[in-house]
Design a protein around this motif. Sequence first.
Motif, PDB file in Angstrom:
ATOM      1  N   THR A 186       1.718 -16.125  37.639  1.00 49.48           N
ATOM      2  CA  THR A 186       0.382 -15.417  37.733  1.00 49.48           C
ATOM      3  C   THR A 186       0.227 -14.699  39.216  1.00 49.48           C
ATOM      4  N   THR A 187       0.394 -15.597  39.830  1.00 54.52           N
ATOM      5  CA  THR A 187       0.138 -15.232  41.415  1.00 54.52           C
ATOM      6  C   THR A 187       1.007 -14.004  41.776  1.00 54.52           C
ATOM      7  N   LEU A 188       2.449 -14.438  41.390  1.00 52.35           N
ATOM      8  CA  LEU A 188       3.649 -13.450  42.094  1.00 52.35           C
ATOM      9  C   LEU A 188       3.299 -12.166  41.072  1.00 52.35           C
ATOM     10  N   THR A 189       2.920 -12.250  39.826  1.00 54.36           N
ATOM     11  CA  THR A 189       2.912 -11.131  38.961  1.00 54.36           C
ATOM     12  C   THR A 189       1.844 -10.059  39.526  1.00 54.36           C
ATOM     13  N   ASN A 190       0.440 -10.981  39.850  1.00 53.42           N
ATOM     14  CA  ASN A 190      -0.631 -10.022  40.227  1.00 53.42           C
ATOM     15  C   ASN A 190      -0.382  -9.175  41.567  1.00 53.42           C
ATOM     16  N   ARG A 191       0.448  -9.732  42.437  1.00 56.69           N
ATOM     17  CA  ARG A 191       0.691  -8.962  43.715  1.00 56.69           C
ATOM     18  C   ARG A 191       1.865  -7.931  43.395  1.00 56.69           C
ATOM     19  N   LEU A 192       2.875  -8.119  42.455  1.00 52.74           N
ATOM     20  CA  LEU A 192       3.727  -7.129  42.310  1.00 52.74           C
ATOM     21  C   LEU A 192       3.034  -5.970  41.529  1.00 52.74           C
ATOM     22  N   VAL A 193       2.229  -6.281  40.556  1.00 58.98           N
ATOM     23  CA  VAL A 193       1.430  -5.188  39.740  1.00 58.98           C
ATOM     24  C   VAL A 193       0.639  -4.298  40.630  1.00 58.98           C
ATOM     25  N   LYS A 194       0.154  -4.697  42.031  1.00 59.36           N
ATOM     26  CA  LYS A 194      -0.584  -4.100  42.756  1.00 59.36           C
ATOM     27  C   LYS A 194       0.099  -2.942  43.643  1.00 59.36           C
ATOM     28  N   ASN A 195       1.332  -3.441  43.845  1.00 59.69           N
ATOM     29  CA  ASN A 195       2.213  -2.628  44.851  1.00 59.69           C
ATOM     30  C   ASN A 195       3.490  -1.895  44.206  1.00 59.69           C
ATOM     31  N   LEU A 196       3.990  -2.141  42.915  1.00 62.68           N
ATOM     32  CA  LEU A 196       4.879  -1.487  42.236  1.00 62.68           C
ATOM     33  C   LEU A 196       4.404  -0.136  41.514  1.00 62.68           C
ATOM     34  N   TYR A 219      11.577   0.399  33.350  1.00 58.43           N
ATOM     35  CA  TYR A 219      11.941  -1.080  33.632  1.00 58.43           C
ATOM     36  C   TYR A 219      10.899  -2.237  33.183  1.00 58.43           C
ATOM     37  N   ILE A 220      11.411  -3.167  32.506  1.00 60.34           N
ATOM     38  CA  ILE A 220      10.703  -4.219  31.869  1.00 60.34           C
ATOM     39  C   ILE A 220      11.243  -5.597  32.542  1.00 60.34           C
ATOM     40  N   ILE A 221      10.370  -5.993  33.212  1.00 52.32           N
ATOM     41  CA  ILE A 221      10.555  -7.389  34.413  1.00 52.32           C
ATOM     42  C   ILE A 221      10.114  -8.538  33.714  1.00 52.32           C
ATOM     43  N   GLY A 222      10.578  -9.638  33.361  1.00 53.85           N
ATOM     44  CA  GLY A 222      10.069 -10.724  33.021  1.00 53.85           C
ATOM     45  C   GLY A 222       9.844 -11.674  33.974  1.00 53.85           C
ATOM     46  N   ILE A 223       8.743 -12.110  34.239  1.00 48.08           N
ATOM     47  CA  ILE A 223       8.378 -13.258  35.247  1.00 48.08           C
ATOM     48  C   ILE A 223       8.216 -14.471  34.266  1.00 48.08           C
ATOM     49  N   PRO A 282      14.397 -11.204  20.621  1.00 49.22           N
ATOM     50  CA  PRO A 282      13.913  -9.943  20.603  1.00 49.22           C
ATOM     51  C   PRO A 282      13.198  -9.658  22.073  1.00 49.22           C
ATOM     52  N   PHE A 283      12.686 -10.377  22.627  1.00 54.42           N
ATOM     53  CA  PHE A 283      12.303  -9.920  23.900  1.00 54.42           C
ATOM     54  C   PHE A 283      13.308 -10.112  25.097  1.00 54.42           C
ATOM     55  N   ILE A 284      14.071 -11.120  25.214  1.00 51.56           N
ATOM     56  CA  ILE A 284      15.273 -10.937  25.939  1.00 51.56           C
ATOM     57  C   ILE A 284      15.945  -9.825  26.110  1.00 51.56           C
ATOM     58  N   ASP A 285      16.350  -9.329  24.869  1.00 51.77           N
ATOM     59  CA  ASP A 285      16.952  -7.765  24.689  1.00 51.77           C
ATOM     60  C   ASP A 285      16.279  -6.736  25.259  1.00 51.77           C
ATOM     61  N   LEU A 286      14.847  -6.733  25.550  1.00 53.20           N
ATOM     62  CA  LEU A 286      14.176  -5.717  26.006  1.00 53.20           C
ATOM     63  C   LEU A 286      14.247  -5.614  27.701  1.00 53.20           C
ATOM     64  N   CYS A 287      14.521  -6.869  27.889  1.00 55.57           N
ATOM     65  CA  CYS A 287      14.120  -7.061  29.613  1.00 55.57           C
ATOM     66  C   CYS A 287      15.341  -6.177  30.409  1.00 55.57           C
ATOM     67  N   THR A 288      14.862  -5.797  31.511  1.00 52.02           N
ATOM     68  CA  THR A 288      15.696  -5.290  32.658  1.00 52.02           C
ATOM     69  C   THR A 288      16.309  -6.268  33.373  1.00 52.02           C
ATOM     70  N   ARG A 289      15.284  -7.268  33.758  1.00 55.84           N
ATOM     71  CA  ARG A 289      15.678  -8.150  34.831  1.00 55.84           C
ATOM     72  C   ARG A 289      14.667  -9.280  34.514  1.00 55.84           C
ATOM     73  N   LYS A 290      15.320 -10.571  34.407  1.00 54.85           N
ATOM     74  CA  LYS A 290      14.522 -11.794  34.048  1.00 54.85           C
ATOM     75  C   LYS A 290      14.412 -12.691  35.074  1.00 54.85           C
ATOM     76  N   ILE A 332      13.410  -5.607  43.120  1.00 54.52           N
ATOM     77  CA  ILE A 332      13.069  -4.659  42.243  1.00 54.52           C
ATOM     78  C   ILE A 332      12.924  -3.046  42.847  1.00 54.52           C
ATOM     79  N   GLN A 333      12.514  -2.948  44.110  1.00 55.84           N
ATOM     80  CA  GLN A 333      12.627  -1.665  44.705  1.00 55.84           C
ATOM     81  C   GLN A 333      13.916  -1.328  44.670  1.00 55.84           C
ATOM     82  N   ASN A 334      14.920  -2.226  45.083  1.00 52.06           N
ATOM     83  CA  ASN A 334      16.331  -1.747  45.072  1.00 52.06           C
ATOM     84  C   ASN A 334      16.885  -1.228  43.525  1.00 52.06           C
ATOM     85  N   GLU A 335      16.391  -2.120  42.874  1.00 54.03           N
ATOM     86  CA  GLU A 335      16.740  -1.685  41.248  1.00 54.03           C
ATOM     87  C   GLU A 335      16.373  -0.179  40.793  1.00 54.03           C
ATOM     88  N   LEU A 336      14.930   0.073  41.094  1.00 49.52           N
ATOM     89  CA  LEU A 336      14.347   1.171  41.156  1.00 49.52           C
ATOM     90  C   LEU A 336      15.033   2.572  41.554  1.00 49.52           C
TER      91      LEU A 336
END
Length: 207
Positions: A16-26, A3-7, A114-122, A192-196
């Motif tokens: 960055t604040t949101l990303t850092n927290r997601l990275v720790k927990n996903l 899964y490729i998630i764009g923030i 090219p990046f948009i096309d790679l994203c699962t969720r934006k 994201i958890q629901n998507e997974l």
Amino acid sequence: MKYIIGIGGVTNGGKTTLTNRLVKNLPNCCVVHQDDFYKPQDQIEVGEDGFKQWDVITSIDTEAMVNTVKAWAENPTKFARSHGVHVSPGSGLVGSEDVHVLIVEGFLLYNYKPFIDLCTRKYYLAIPYDECKRRRSTRSYTVPDPPGLFDGHVWPMYLKHRQQMEHNDVDVVWLDGLKTRDDLYNQVYEEIQNELLNGQNQLLNGS
Ligand SMILES: Nc1ncnc2c1ncn2[C@@H]1O[C@H](COP(=O)(O)OP(=O)(O)O)[C@@H](O)[C@H]1O
Ligand SMILES: O=C(O)c1ccc[n+]([C@@H]2O[C@H](COP(=O)([O-])O)[C@@H](O)[C@H]2O)c1
């Protein structure tokens, strides 16, 4: 499963604040920061307005960024290990080695197809002008903002790129960056958890 998630979203929107927290927990989650792909300072053009044009897509090596995302997609386990991310062994359920998440964080993500096309969720974080200007005034970048940069370059370019994205009907999930850090995190983490889980169920059901 990968899964490729764009923030994405406005400067100082809280990406960055949101990303850092997601990275720790996903599970098995790696991150790519668009800012790491800025071209060297001497290659950043100076506009007719006299400002260095930091907030345009040509200031970023977008191709290199997409290649990095593709390298992750080719072998997420190898990518994770080489970036010091612990990969958990497992049986195919969420939290296992079979689930890999990449978060790509940046202010100009959705103006490059090219990046948009790679994203699962934006995701797209937005905040109003006054709040953005206030947050930006407290921030220190590797190259400090010269006087007038926010009103003369940063905000107009934000509006331009956002309009372009809307014009191209990019299907982003809008996030109100005025919400609390906790609310934003809880919303996005749950989605994201629901998507997974949906992905896992589809696999188990053979669909
Ligand atoms: N939800 C929020 N509410 C209030 N302030 C926030 C929130 N999220 C981030 N901030 C603050 O805003 C500033 C910019 O946040 P940051 O995550 O670095 O933004 P971005 O990566 O989008 O530029 C930081 O000072 C951060 O602490
Ligand atoms: O990262 C850098 O080297 C850098 C150097 C100069 C300026 N920036 C600013 O970084 C901003 C994007 O990052 P962010 O985290 O605020 O979304 C963008 O508005 C640029 O003006 C960033």
